[in-house]
Design a protein around this motif. Structure first.
Motif, PDB file in Angstrom:
ATOM      1  N   GLY A 185      -4.536   6.369   2.432  1.00  0.00           N
ATOM      2  CA  GLY A 185      -4.251   7.138   1.231  1.00  0.00           C
ATOM      3  C   GLY A 185      -4.168   6.277  -0.012  1.00  0.00           C
ATOM      4  O   GLY A 185      -4.526   6.712  -1.109  1.00  0.00           O
ATOM      5  N   ALA A 186      -3.687   5.023   0.126  1.00  0.00           N
ATOM      6  CA  ALA A 186      -3.604   4.125  -1.028  1.00  0.00           C
ATOM      7  C   ALA A 186      -4.994   3.852  -1.602  1.00  0.00           C
ATOM      8  O   ALA A 186      -5.180   3.816  -2.827  1.00  0.00           O
ATOM      9  CB  ALA A 186      -2.932   2.817  -0.627  1.00  0.00           C
ATOM     10  N   TYR A 187      -5.974   3.675  -0.725  1.00  0.00           N
ATOM     11  CA  TYR A 187      -7.350   3.503  -1.199  1.00  0.00           C
ATOM     12  C   TYR A 187      -7.854   4.782  -1.839  1.00  0.00           C
ATOM     13  O   TYR A 187      -8.653   4.748  -2.779  1.00  0.00           O
ATOM     14  CB  TYR A 187      -8.258   3.088  -0.034  1.00  0.00           C
ATOM     15  N   GLY A 188      -7.377   5.922  -1.331  1.00  0.00           N
ATOM     16  CA  GLY A 188      -7.747   7.208  -1.924  1.00  0.00           C
ATOM     17  C   GLY A 188      -7.123   7.422  -3.288  1.00  0.00           C
ATOM     18  O   GLY A 188      -7.466   8.390  -3.976  1.00  0.00           O
ATOM     19  N   MET A 189      -6.210   6.544  -3.679  1.00  0.00           N
ATOM     20  CA  MET A 189      -5.628   6.598  -5.018  1.00  0.00           C
ATOM     21  C   MET A 189      -6.372   5.691  -5.991  1.00  0.00           C
ATOM     22  O   MET A 189      -6.794   6.119  -7.061  1.00  0.00           O
ATOM     23  CB  MET A 189      -4.143   6.206  -4.960  1.00  0.00           C
ATOM     24  N   TRP A 190      -6.527   4.403  -5.627  1.00  0.00           N
ATOM     25  CA  TRP A 190      -7.076   3.485  -6.629  1.00  0.00           C
ATOM     26  C   TRP A 190      -8.595   3.471  -6.675  1.00  0.00           C
ATOM     27  O   TRP A 190      -9.184   3.209  -7.730  1.00  0.00           O
ATOM     28  CB  TRP A 190      -6.528   2.070  -6.468  1.00  0.00           C
ATOM     29  N   VAL A 191      -9.278   3.782  -5.556  1.00  0.00           N
ATOM     30  CA  VAL A 191     -10.750   3.800  -5.593  1.00  0.00           C
ATOM     31  C   VAL A 191     -11.281   4.894  -6.528  1.00  0.00           C
ATOM     32  O   VAL A 191     -12.192   4.641  -7.324  1.00  0.00           O
ATOM     33  CB  VAL A 191     -11.330   3.937  -4.163  1.00  0.00           C
ATOM     34  N   PRO A 192     -10.737   6.149  -6.490  1.00  0.00           N
ATOM     35  CA  PRO A 192     -11.186   7.141  -7.470  1.00  0.00           C
ATOM     36  C   PRO A 192     -10.936   6.719  -8.915  1.00  0.00           C
ATOM     37  O   PRO A 192     -11.736   7.036  -9.811  1.00  0.00           O
ATOM     38  CB  PRO A 192     -10.370   8.388  -7.107  1.00  0.00           C
ATOM     39  N   VAL A 193      -9.826   6.009  -9.151  1.00  0.00           N
ATOM     40  CA  VAL A 193      -9.572   5.518 -10.505  1.00  0.00           C
ATOM     41  C   VAL A 193     -10.650   4.507 -10.897  1.00  0.00           C
ATOM     42  O   VAL A 193     -11.174   4.538 -12.021  1.00  0.00           O
ATOM     43  CB  VAL A 193      -8.172   4.878 -10.610  1.00  0.00           C
ATOM     44  N   ALA A 194     -11.004   3.617  -9.971  1.00  0.00           N
ATOM     45  CA  ALA A 194     -12.067   2.644 -10.250  1.00  0.00           C
ATOM     46  C   ALA A 194     -13.386   3.353 -10.540  1.00  0.00           C
ATOM     47  O   ALA A 194     -14.143   2.952 -11.441  1.00  0.00           O
ATOM     48  CB  ALA A 194     -12.218   1.691  -9.056  1.00  0.00           C
ATOM     49  N   LEU A 219       0.832  -1.204   0.000  1.00  0.00           N
ATOM     50  CA  LEU A 219       0.000   0.000   0.000  1.00  0.00           C
ATOM     51  C   LEU A 219       0.868   1.256   0.000  1.00  0.00           C
ATOM     52  O   LEU A 219       0.495   2.275  -0.602  1.00  0.00           O
ATOM     53  CB  LEU A 219      -0.930  -0.008   1.210  1.00  0.00           C
ATOM     54  N   PHE A 220       2.028   1.193   0.652  1.00  0.00           N
ATOM     55  CA  PHE A 220       2.951   2.329   0.632  1.00  0.00           C
ATOM     56  C   PHE A 220       3.434   2.583  -0.794  1.00  0.00           C
ATOM     57  O   PHE A 220       3.481   3.730  -1.252  1.00  0.00           O
ATOM     58  CB  PHE A 220       4.146   2.053   1.550  1.00  0.00           C
TER      59      PHE A 220
END
Length: 468
Positions: free
Chosen positions: A161-170, A21-22
């Motif tokens: 923050g990692a979820y805040g990166m890939w979830v918006p992309v999804a 995740l980092f």
């Protein structure tokens, strides 16, 4: 050069999931999806090229070097082992200082997306420099406090923050393809439109897309805080690399399905596409949710880089290349608090320097270019160190690049060429910059100032050591 054994180390708290995740939170930067989409479909080939010619050579170099020498300090330690004190210090200094303009730039991006959380009432602030500056100051203070308290606690911000990166992309992928199914693509995808432009003004952003794939080196700065780093780093790096490439390429396609390139804002284009398609499909409630995720994701990324890069002056302080205070741990939390505080304060100074005499967009472009130049210089040392260490015997735990010495040298040479080209492109101002001479002067002048300051600090430390 003498070897230094570091007697005090922060505790090992990061496992495989934390590290994966980092890598995602520091490797995925949603602002580059907006930048790529604004450049049009031709950016898709640039994404593939950046992944093949920069990310893969850098990741392979990090894998071998971190398994050869899993030292706290990462590229600083590798360069110091390969070439001596001054090159090691310069590599670490450039990487560390590259985050001074990085923090304001990423916070400007986060702030531009945070405006969508409040709807139309907040959007009016999009041209307000004071809003962006105060947002950056508050975010710097937050990540500094969390990292001083300890990586054991700060890692949760990185993980969220990692979820805040890939979830918006999804989200943008689902909405983009849904919009395409309902009303067709807003952008024409053909051989002609997808061919990258080789005009100099259009090639400037290539450096930004290559820079977007950096981050695989960051966790190695904290090798002393990773459980079983020789085993954990390779697995996490492979997993995260696939996720990062997928986010960038599919995310760019989805934005272009929703919006034509000429309408994409390089600062908030991802959220722009979400807002437009959500309105068309009747899902307006998802806009503030996505905006909040993007904001948190970028603050988490900044927190991750602060955690990683603060270990550089910490290692240099322990090696007596910086004042002793940088090499000391907090008596209660066991963190390099002096390095963390110093970086946060100087990051705030760069908020002022980047904003002076220019617009919000102009400040963002200058900060991005400075960050790219100073961050790419250490990568030159990484690739050179990989070549140099091919002459050393590899231990049983070393993860060699497939093909051994000749392939490793080839990989390093490819990385050197691409990195050098990216540095040259980053010196050029954006095509739409209204004051190109001022912008270029800021980019080159401030970058040179940072490097010159590093040389002066190193010289002063050697003078102090000689007197002692």
């Amino acid at each position: 050069m003498t070897e230094t054994v570091h007697d005090q180390q922060p505790p090992r708290v990061m496992g495989f999931l934390d590290l994966a995740l980092f890598y995602i939170v520091t490797g995925v930067s949603l602002r580059w999806i907006a930048t790529a989409a604004a450049a049009g479909p031709g950016s898709l080939f640039v994404w593939f090229g950046a992944f093949a010619l920069f990310y893969i050579p850098l990741a392979l170099s990090v894998l071998e070097l971190s398994s050869r020498h899993p030292d706290e300090g990462g590229l600083y330690a590798w360069t110091r082992r390969a070439f001596g004190d001054f090159p090691g210090f310069l590599a670490g200094w450039c990487y560390w200082t590259s985050n001074l303009p990085y923090f304001p730039a990423v916070f400007y991006f986060a702030a531009s997306n945070a405006l969508y959380v409040g709807g139309d009432r907040w959007i009016a602030l999009e041209d307000s420099p004071s809003f962006f500056m105060w947002f950056a100051f508050a975010a710097l203070a937050l990540i500094a406090v969390l990292n001083i308290v300890g990586l054991k606690h700060a890692r949760w911000l990185h993980n969220i923050g990692a979820y805040g990166m890939w979830v918006p992309v999804a989200i943008v992928v689902i909405l983009g393809f849904s919009s395409w199914a309902v009303r067709g693509s807003a952008t024409e995808f053909s051989f002609e439109t997808m061919a990258p432009s080789f005009e100099l003004k259009d090639m400037v952003f290539w450096a930004a897309l290559a820079f977007a794939f950096s981050g695989s080196e960051a966790a190695s700065f904290m090798s002393g805080e990773i459980r079983d780093p020789r085993r954990t780093i390779p697995r996490a790096l492979v997993f995260a690399g696939a996720a990062i490439a997928l986010c960038y390429i599919v995310g760019t396609i989805s934005v272009l399905l929703a919006l034509p390139p000429g309408e994409v804002n390089p600062l908030s284009g991802l959220l722009q596409a979400v807002s437009y398609t959500a309105e068309q499909l009747g899902f307006l409630w998802i806009v503030p949710v996505t905006a909040l995720l993007i904001t948190v994701g970028n603050i988490g990324a900044a927190g991750g880089f602060l955690a990683a890069t603060s270990r550089l002056p910490f290692a240099a302080g322990m090696d007596h290349l910086l004042p002793r205070a940088f090499g000391e741990l907090h008596p209660r939390w066991g963190t390099p608090h002096v390095a963390i505080l110093t970086q946060a304060v100087l990051g705030g100074v760069f908020v002022f320097l980047g904003q002076a005499g220019t617009s919000v967009q102009g400040a963002y472009d200058v900060l991005v270019s400075m960050g790219i130049i100073t961050a790419f210089i250490p990568f030159l040392f990484v690739f050179l160190a990989l070549i140099k260490m091919q002459g050393e015997p590899a231990g049983p735990d070393t993860i060699r690049i497939p093909g051994g010495r000749p392939v490793a040298i080839l990989v390093a040479c490819v990385g050197l060429v691409v990195t050098s080209f990216a540095i040259i492109l980053a010196m050029l101002p954006a095509a739409d910059e209204p004051h190109p001479v001022l912008a270029m002067t800021k980019i080159i002048g401030l970058s040179a100032l940072l490097i010159g300051a590093g040389w002066a600090i190193y010289a002063a430390s050697k003078k102090r050591a000689k007197k002692a």
